[in-house]
Write a protein that holds these residues in place. Sequence first.
Motif, PDB file in Angstrom:
ATOM      1  N   ARG A 146      -3.218  16.882  -0.214  1.00  0.00           N
ATOM      2  CA  ARG A 146      -4.405  16.630   0.600  1.00  0.00           C
ATOM      3  C   ARG A 146      -4.038  16.385   2.063  1.00  0.00           C
ATOM      4  N   GLU A 147      -3.043  15.533   2.307  1.00  0.00           N
ATOM      5  CA  GLU A 147      -2.673  15.197   3.679  1.00  0.00           C
ATOM      6  C   GLU A 147      -2.189  16.425   4.448  1.00  0.00           C
ATOM      7  N   ALA A 176      -2.208   6.857   0.190  1.00  0.00           N
ATOM      8  CA  ALA A 176      -2.859   7.283  -1.040  1.00  0.00           C
ATOM      9  C   ALA A 176      -4.231   6.640  -1.120  1.00  0.00           C
ATOM     10  N   GLU A 177      -5.238   7.420  -1.520  1.00  0.00           N
ATOM     11  CA  GLU A 177      -6.589   6.898  -1.655  1.00  0.00           C
ATOM     12  C   GLU A 177      -6.825   6.390  -3.071  1.00  0.00           C
ATOM     13  N   ALA A 178      -7.919   5.676  -3.256  1.00  0.00           N
ATOM     14  CA  ALA A 178      -8.242   5.099  -4.565  1.00  0.00           C
ATOM     15  C   ALA A 178      -8.281   6.186  -5.634  1.00  0.00           C
ATOM     16  N   THR A 207      -1.975  13.218  -3.056  1.00  0.00           N
ATOM     17  CA  THR A 207      -2.007  12.729  -1.680  1.00  0.00           C
ATOM     18  C   THR A 207      -1.226  13.650  -0.758  1.00  0.00           C
ATOM     19  N   GLU A 239      -5.964   8.209  -6.604  1.00  0.00           N
ATOM     20  CA  GLU A 239      -5.258   9.439  -6.249  1.00  0.00           C
ATOM     21  C   GLU A 239      -3.776   9.322  -6.580  1.00  0.00           C
ATOM     22  N   ASP A 248       0.834  -1.196   0.000  1.00  0.00           N
ATOM     23  CA  ASP A 248       0.000   0.000   0.000  1.00  0.00           C
ATOM     24  C   ASP A 248       0.874   1.253   0.000  1.00  0.00           C
TER      25      ASP A 248
END
Length: 298
Positions: free
Chosen positions: A208-209, A196-198, A205, A200, A161
């Motif tokens: 956003r974070e 990381a989101e789906a 990421t 993205e 991941d």
Amino acid sequence: MTTMRPSLDRAADLRTEPGIIERLRGEPSTRTIAVRQGRVRIVDGGNDRVSLLTVDPSDIVEATWALLGRDADGAALLLAALPPEADSLDTAPDETWLGLRDLGGRLASHETELLVEALALAGWLRDAPFCPSCGGGTEIRQAGWSRRCLLCGKEHFPRTDPAVIVAVESPDGERLLLGANANWGGRMYSCFAGFAEAGESLESTVHRELAEEAGVRLSSLRYISSQPWPFPRSLMLGFRAVAVDEDEVRADGEEIIDVRWFTRAEIATALEGDGPVGLPGPASIARALIVTWLEDHE
């Protein structure tokens, strides 16, 4: 954190050979790394240096086996993932079984690479016995590197991941922004990180974070290096970034309970262990990003 080429030959060409694990277990030159509950055996090398202890496969009564690769001399390296209740090797003192965080900076780089591979693969072999598509039982294939569902026939592989971790500096480059995670109780500050989101990208990421956790906008961003982190199966991708406005930072109050700008002098003191706050340990890419920032400005 490293940019060097891998020193371990993962021997993917051997994984589909029928009976490969049994054959290699019978070869005198084969070395075996035993993993139990996220820990491995070590040998004290003195001067705070240790080495991974390889064991004789015949000493292991119960384990899930996998092929890790070949060493520099061409000898096979096997993983023996022991169940928690395993009684084999129990004569070894508890202090000789250590985890990744315990071993940070104490192993040679090639052994650290082997350790992380062994821990990640052992964790997957332990935690993924059933098919995520239909729930059926699976059989281990490819020398421990895949599982085939006995019901629907789908083949599954160890997951990795992606997660980002970011060292953010002030616009003038004189200060580094770090945050205190709620789980640490305010005792330690580190770089900002998140998965990381789906759908993205890594760059999205990062932005956003930092907006979510620290309320900060970024004016520039560059990739530095990566680190596999098998807790449980992350690949940490390290970045450096520059904040647009150092006055707009704020903690989200949930995951991050405090954010602070640290001067170079404060970082240097904290790295020596003398400051009022702690920094990440030597096994982490977070510490490497912090150290790199400090060294770049000396």
